[in-house]
Design a protein around this motif. Structure first.
Motif: not given
Length: 146
Positions: A54-55, A58
């Motif tokens: 997810c990092v 993003c």
């Protein structure tokens, strides 16, 4: 057409880099040797994996596409890290004799051989990489709409 192929390749390469970073570099030996048979260890590993991905995702996605990508990556990773899909492939597609004759015990025996270990790792990673097309596709749709 050329832009979309180049964009797909770029997004996929970006996600693949982060996949290997998060799945291999951030995973301890303890996790790697227990995750296939311990659901709690596997769930912890998958949570770190999904958070790390997810990092990475993003900057290219947000909102519901990011949430869907996180769920798909977590769930697919949880299933794949049991190695059951690799076992099925070895038994029914590659048709490894010892796996066909002795089932799971034959699988455990076969992956101790150099060829069996390489095949297990490669097929496992191919399945993991295939699921990266979910966030990659969302990113391409986002770029097309921008």
């Amino acid at each position: 057409m050329t832009f979309s192929i180049a964009a797909a390749g770029g997004v996929f390469a970006y996600l693949a880099f982060f996949h290997f970073l998060v799945d291999w570099v951030l995973q301890s030996h303890w996790e790697a040797t227990r995750k296939h048979s311990d659901a709690w260890v596997r769930a912890g590993h998958c949570s770190v994996y999904a958070a790390g991905m997810c990092v990475a995702i993003c900057p290219i996605l947000g909102g519901w596409p990011l949430a869907v990508s996180a769920v798909v990556l977590w769930a697919s990773h949880f299933v794949e890290d049991t190695y059951y899909t690799v076992y099925l492939w070895m038994r029914h597609v590659r048709r490894v004799p010892v796996v066909r004759e002795r089932g799971v015990e034959g699988f455990r025996e076969y992956v101790q051989t150099p060829l069996g270990l390489v095949l297990m790792i490669v097929v496992d990673q191919i399945v993991h990489l295939a699921f990266l097309w979910v966030p990659a596709t969302f990113a391409l749709w986002s770029m097309a709409g921008a």
